[in-house]
Structures are given as structure tokens and as C-alpha cells.
Design an enzyme around this catalytic site. Structure first.
Site, PDB file in Angstrom:
ATOM      1  N   SER A   1      -1.175  -1.197   0.081  1.00  0.00           N
ATOM      2  CA  SER A   1      -0.506  -2.283   0.803  1.00  0.00           C
ATOM      3  C   SER A   1      -0.324  -1.968   2.282  1.00  0.00           C
ATOM      4  CB  SER A   1       0.863  -2.571   0.170  1.00  0.00           C
ATOM      5  OG  SER A   1       1.689  -1.426   0.246  1.00  0.00           O
TER       6      SER A   1
ATOM      7  N   VAL B   1       2.762   3.361 -10.056  1.00  0.00           N
ATOM      8  CA  VAL B   1       1.960   4.470 -10.576  1.00  0.00           C
ATOM      9  C   VAL B   1       2.725   5.348 -11.557  1.00  0.00           C
ATOM     10  CG1 VAL B   1       0.296   4.635  -8.668  1.00  0.00           C
ATOM     11  CG2 VAL B   1       2.432   5.950  -8.554  1.00  0.00           C
TER      12      VAL B   1
ATOM     13  N   TYR C   1       9.024  17.184  -1.914  1.00  0.00           N
ATOM     14  CA  TYR C   1       7.693  16.791  -1.415  1.00  0.00           C
ATOM     15  C   TYR C   1       6.705  17.945  -1.557  1.00  0.00           C
ATOM     16  CZ  TYR C   1       4.283  14.258   1.433  1.00  0.00           C
ATOM     17  OH  TYR C   1       3.158  13.599   1.873  1.00  0.00           O
TER      18      TYR C   1
ATOM     19  N   GLY D   1      -1.540   2.188  -3.901  1.00  0.00           N
ATOM     20  CA  GLY D   1      -0.803   2.207  -2.641  1.00  0.00           C
ATOM     21  C   GLY D   1      -1.666   1.720  -1.498  1.00  0.00           C
TER      22      GLY D   1
ATOM     23  N   LYS E   1       3.269  17.962  -3.832  1.00  0.00           N
ATOM     24  CA  LYS E   1       1.933  18.085  -3.229  1.00  0.00           C
ATOM     25  C   LYS E   1       1.255  19.422  -3.583  1.00  0.00           C
ATOM     26  CE  LYS E   1       1.794  13.994  -1.220  1.00  0.00           C
ATOM     27  NZ  LYS E   1       0.857  12.948  -1.646  1.00  0.00           N
TER      28      LYS E   1
ATOM     29  N   ASN F   1      -3.732   7.416  -4.046  1.00  0.00           N
ATOM     30  CA  ASN F   1      -3.161   7.561  -2.704  1.00  0.00           C
ATOM     31  C   ASN F   1      -1.654   7.331  -2.688  1.00  0.00           C
ATOM     32  OD1 ASN F   1      -3.085   7.121   0.394  1.00  0.00           O
ATOM     33  ND2 ASN F   1      -2.437   5.127  -0.435  1.00  0.00           N
TER      34      ASN F   1
ATOM     35  N   SER G   1      -1.770  16.535   0.781  1.00  0.00           N
ATOM     36  CA  SER G   1      -1.139  16.703   2.095  1.00  0.00           C
ATOM     37  C   SER G   1      -1.252  18.168   2.485  1.00  0.00           C
ATOM     38  CB  SER G   1       0.346  16.332   1.985  1.00  0.00           C
ATOM     39  OG  SER G   1       1.038  16.660   3.176  1.00  0.00           O
TER      40      SER G   1
ATOM     41  N   ALA H   1       6.854  20.456  -3.641  1.00  0.00           N
ATOM     42  CA  ALA H   1       6.561  20.682  -5.072  1.00  0.00           C
ATOM     43  C   ALA H   1       5.547  19.663  -5.561  1.00  0.00           C
ATOM     44  CB  ALA H   1       7.851  20.590  -5.885  1.00  0.00           C
TER      45      ALA H   1
HETATM   46  N1  LIG Z   1       1.459   9.691   6.786  1.00  0.00           N
HETATM   47  C1  LIG Z   1       1.272  10.992   6.748  1.00  0.00           C
HETATM   48  O1  LIG Z   1       1.489  11.720   7.748  1.00  0.00           O
HETATM   49  C2  LIG Z   1       0.730  11.647   5.500  1.00  0.00           C
HETATM   50  C3  LIG Z   1       0.280  12.975   5.588  1.00  0.00           C
HETATM   51  C4  LIG Z   1      -0.228  13.593   4.467  1.00  0.00           C
HETATM   52  C5  LIG Z   1      -0.299  12.918   3.280  1.00  0.00           C
HETATM   53  N2  LIG Z   1       0.157  11.633   3.191  1.00  0.00           N
HETATM   54  C6  LIG Z   1       0.062  10.981   1.880  1.00  0.00           C
HETATM   55  O2  LIG Z   1      -0.720   9.806   2.017  1.00  0.00           O
HETATM   56  C7  LIG Z   1      -0.371   8.893   0.987  1.00  0.00           C
HETATM   57  C8  LIG Z   1      -0.187   7.516   1.610  1.00  0.00           C
HETATM   58  O3  LIG Z   1       0.890   7.592   2.524  1.00  0.00           O
HETATM   59  P1  LIG Z   1       0.984   6.708   3.855  1.00  0.00           P
HETATM   60  O4  LIG Z   1       1.165   7.638   4.978  1.00  0.00           O
HETATM   61  O5  LIG Z   1      -0.094   5.728   3.886  1.00  0.00           O
HETATM   62  O6  LIG Z   1       2.408   6.024   3.598  1.00  0.00           O
HETATM   63  P2  LIG Z   1       2.877   4.486   3.528  1.00  0.00           P
HETATM   64  O7  LIG Z   1       2.367   3.745   4.710  1.00  0.00           O
HETATM   65  O8  LIG Z   1       4.338   4.565   3.269  1.00  0.00           O
HETATM   66  O9  LIG Z   1       2.114   3.939   2.224  1.00  0.00           O
HETATM   67  C9  LIG Z   1       2.472   4.376   0.943  1.00  0.00           C
HETATM   68  C10 LIG Z   1       1.778   3.487  -0.060  1.00  0.00           C
HETATM   69  O10 LIG Z   1       2.114   3.947  -1.387  1.00  0.00           O
HETATM   70  C11 LIG Z   1       2.601   2.833  -2.134  1.00  0.00           C
HETATM   71  N3  LIG Z   1       3.515   3.296  -3.167  1.00  0.00           N
HETATM   72  C12 LIG Z   1       4.609   4.077  -3.027  1.00  0.00           C
HETATM   73  N4  LIG Z   1       5.153   4.315  -4.233  1.00  0.00           N
HETATM   74  C13 LIG Z   1       4.381   3.677  -5.144  1.00  0.00           C
HETATM   75  C14 LIG Z   1       4.408   3.545  -6.547  1.00  0.00           C
HETATM   76  N5  LIG Z   1       5.341   4.149  -7.293  1.00  0.00           N
HETATM   77  N6  LIG Z   1       3.447   2.826  -7.161  1.00  0.00           N
HETATM   78  C15 LIG Z   1       2.469   2.220  -6.439  1.00  0.00           C
HETATM   79  N7  LIG Z   1       2.390   2.304  -5.105  1.00  0.00           N
HETATM   80  C16 LIG Z   1       3.336   3.022  -4.460  1.00  0.00           C
HETATM   81  C17 LIG Z   1       3.225   1.916  -1.114  1.00  0.00           C
HETATM   82  O11 LIG Z   1       3.242   0.596  -1.609  1.00  0.00           O
HETATM   83  P3  LIG Z   1       4.549  -0.352  -1.646  1.00  0.00           P
HETATM   84  O12 LIG Z   1       5.597   0.271  -0.780  1.00  0.00           O
HETATM   85  O13 LIG Z   1       4.036  -1.666  -1.119  1.00  0.00           O
HETATM   86  O14 LIG Z   1       4.907  -0.389  -3.087  1.00  0.00           O
HETATM   87  C18 LIG Z   1       2.228   2.040   0.036  1.00  0.00           C
HETATM   88  O15 LIG Z   1       1.116   1.190  -0.166  1.00  0.00           O
HETATM   89  C19 LIG Z   1       0.880   9.457   0.311  1.00  0.00           C
HETATM   90  O16 LIG Z   1       0.507  10.062  -0.905  1.00  0.00           O
HETATM   91  C20 LIG Z   1       1.377  10.488   1.305  1.00  0.00           C
HETATM   92  O17 LIG Z   1       2.084  11.533   0.660  1.00  0.00           O
HETATM   93  C21 LIG Z   1       0.665  10.970   4.283  1.00  0.00           C
END
Ligand SMILES: NC(=O)c1ccc[n+]([C@@H]2O[C@H](COP(=O)([O-])OP(=O)(O)OC[C@H]3O[C@@H](n4cnc5c(N)ncnc54)[C@H](OP(=O)(O)O)[C@@H]3O)[C@@H](O)[C@H]2O)c1
Length: 241
Positions: A18, A67, A157, A16, A161, A93, A144, A159
Site C-alpha cells: 500500500s 500477514v 525489531y 504490504g 529481522k 515485504n 533489514s 529479533a
Molecule cells: N524504511 C526503511 O528504512 C526500511 C529499512 C529496512 C527494512 N525495511 C523493511 O521494509 C519493509 C517495508 O517497509 P517500508 O519502509 O516500506 O514501510 P511502510 O511504508 O510503513 O510500509 C509498510 C507496509 O507493510 C504493510 N503492513 C504492515 N503490517 C502489515 C500486516 N500485518 N499485514 C499486511 N500488511 C502489513 C503496510 O500496510 P498497511 O499499513 O496499509 O496495512 C505497508 O504497506 C518492512 O518489512 C521493513 O521492516 C524498511
């Protein structure tokens, strides 16, 4: 245990990558002289992101992988080994967020959340393990605060995390005897497009993706004898957006 404080030319595999946190971490690791492989469900998105990192293919590799598929993750890790010849750090990630009251949450949303956020991490780590044993490497999972605090509309979500935090801690106990470190990072609000959020200047109070990147660098550079196994991180001053 590998001495990671010389990060130059070490290789990281980031699922992830991108956009959002994964891309921010990739940027920080590149700035430290590391080589990075980033994945997306779409090769085009991974390639586009790789371009924004401004390094050539000797330092950045863009891969398509879902993934939730073990086969896909095994292929991606093999591609990293074929391209860079080693793997030192796996950053699990990739994640999705489906938020709905339980009555409205669909089976598809439940399955996508668990398959990506929990089984996906299992697949990523399983596919990486042999290479990380060889390098005495590092696994970082991005969980998270939702892995310790539950909220309305969060059944899927939360469950995923809560499960990921448990998985990561038990994994840490299992693999540290092989010299592999495991840390789970549990962020609060990060300024990304997660869950279809539109990032604007109103998100300035949130943790920025590069802050998580800095944290990852700090972990990798930590003395090999010490392991912060679980880290909660939140905005210093809460805001609203
Ligand atoms: N943002 C927050 O506030 C926050 C807080 C706590 C934890 N997190 C965690 O941080 C992580 C990253 O989130 P983010 O905030 O950076 O969100 P994001 O900007 O939406 O990025 C999510 C990334 O995961 C990739 N992805 C999603 N499903 C996938 C799959 N099945 N296989 C491969 N890649 C996949 C997406 O790639 P494509 O869409 O290009 O496939 C993208 O690169 C997540 O695990 C999220 O739960 C985020």
C-alpha cells in the site's frame, strides 16, 4: 528453474504494497510488464495504492490481508491465483517497527513485531509455496540491516529481522531443489513512512523505494543458474534526517 529474464505477464504477490518499499517494487515490476497483487491490512488503502499505479485490474489486484493470519494469507494467495491464474514471485515485504527501550517495550509491541515481521513471512511463504513450486518461482523477503546490526531500542525489531534473515537463508536451502529461488534483501535507511516517519526532501540521501524495485528486477532477470541469496544495501553516502 524458471527463466525469469522474460518478465512480461509474470505475476507477483507483494505483501504490504500500500506504500513505501512494497509500492515502489510494484511500480518497477509493472513497468517491466508484470502483473502485481498488492496487500494492506485495509482494502481501501490497497485499492487507493493500486489506483496510483495507473494500471487496470487486468494487471493490478488490490487485496486486504493481515500477514499475521495464515488463513488471511491463504485467502489472498488463492485470490491471486483466481484472478491471474498463476503466481511466479512472492515478495514478503510487510513489516512494522516498534522501537523502545526494553523496559518500555510492551508485550503488544513485541507480539505485533514478531507476528508481522517473522511469523507473517512464514505465513506468506507457506501460503505461496504450492503455486511457486508449480511455476518454479521466486521468493524475496525484505529483511533489514537490523537483521545483522543490533542497536538500542531494537530488541523486538532486531529479533524479528535477525530471525527473518535466518529463516530466509534456511528456506533458500530447502526450496532451491524445487527450482525456487530465495533472496533476502537487507536495506539500510529507505525513504518511507516506516515507524511513523514523515518523508521530506531531507530524506533524499536515503535509498528510495524504486531503488529496491530496480534491485528486485535485477534479481528476477538474473541468469537462472545464479542466486544472490542475501543482499545488504545501504545509502551510498550516509546522511541524517
Ligand atoms: N524504511 C526503511 O528504512 C526500511 C529499512 C529496512 C527494512 N525495511 C523493511 O521494509 C519493509 C517495508 O517497509 P517500508 O519502509 O516500506 O514501510 P511502510 O511504508 O510503513 O510500509 C509498510 C507496509 O507493510 C504493510 N503492513 C504492515 N503490517 C502489515 C500486516 N500485518 N499485514 C499486511 N500488511 C502489513 C503496510 O500496510 P498497511 O499499513 O496499509 O496495512 C505497508 O504497506 C518492512 O518489512 C521493513 O521492516 C524498511
Amino acid at each position: 528453474m524458471i527463466i525469469m529474464n522474460e518478465l512480461k505477464d509474470k505475476v507477483a504477490y507483494i505483501t504490504g504494497g500500500s506504500k513505501g518499499i512494497g509500492l515502489g517494487v510494484a511500480k518497477s515490476l509493472l513497468e517491466k510488464g508484470m502483473k502485481v497483487a498488492i496487500t494492506s491490512r485495509s482494502l481501501k488503502s490497497a485499492q487507493y495504492a493500486a489506483k496510483t499505479l495507473g494500471a487496470d485490474s487486468s494487471r493490478v489486484l488490490a487485496l486486504e490481508s493481515h500477514v499475521a493470519s495464515m488463513e488471511s494469507e491463504k485467502k489472498a494467495v488463492q485470490a491471486v491465483l483466481d484472478h491471474f491464474g498463476q503466481l511466479d514471485v512472492t515478495i514478503a515485504n510487510a513489516g512494522v517497527g516498534h522501537f523502545a527501550g526494553f523496559e518500555d517495550l510492551t508485550e503488544e509491541q513485541w507480539n505485533d513485531t514478531i507476528d508481522t515481521n517473522l511469523t507473517g513471512v512464514f505465513n506468506t511463504v507457506k501460503a505461496s509455496l504450492a503455486a511457486l513450486k508449480a511455476s518454479k518461482g521466486y521468493v524475496i523477503t525484505i529483511a533489514s540491516l537490523a537483521g545483522t546490526n543490533f542497536f538500542e531500542n531494537g530488541t523486538a525489531y532486531n529479533a524479528s529481522k535477525f530471525g527473518l534473515v535466518g529463516f530466509s537463508q534456511a528456506l533458500m536451502l530447502d526450496v532451491r531443489k524445487h527450482g525456487i529461488k530465495v533472496t533476502t534483501i537487507m536495506p539500510g535507511s529507505v525513504a518511507t513512512a516506516f515507524g511513523d516517519h514523515q518523508v521530506t526532501e531531507k530524506d533524499a540521501w536515503k535509498i528510495q523505494p524504486e531503488d529496491i524495485g530496480e534491485m528486485v528486477v535485477g534479481l528476477l532477470e538474473m541468469n537462472p543458474r545464479t542466486l544472490p541469496s542475501k543482499i545488504e544495501v545501504r545509502p551510498a553516502v550516509p546522511g541524517k534526517s
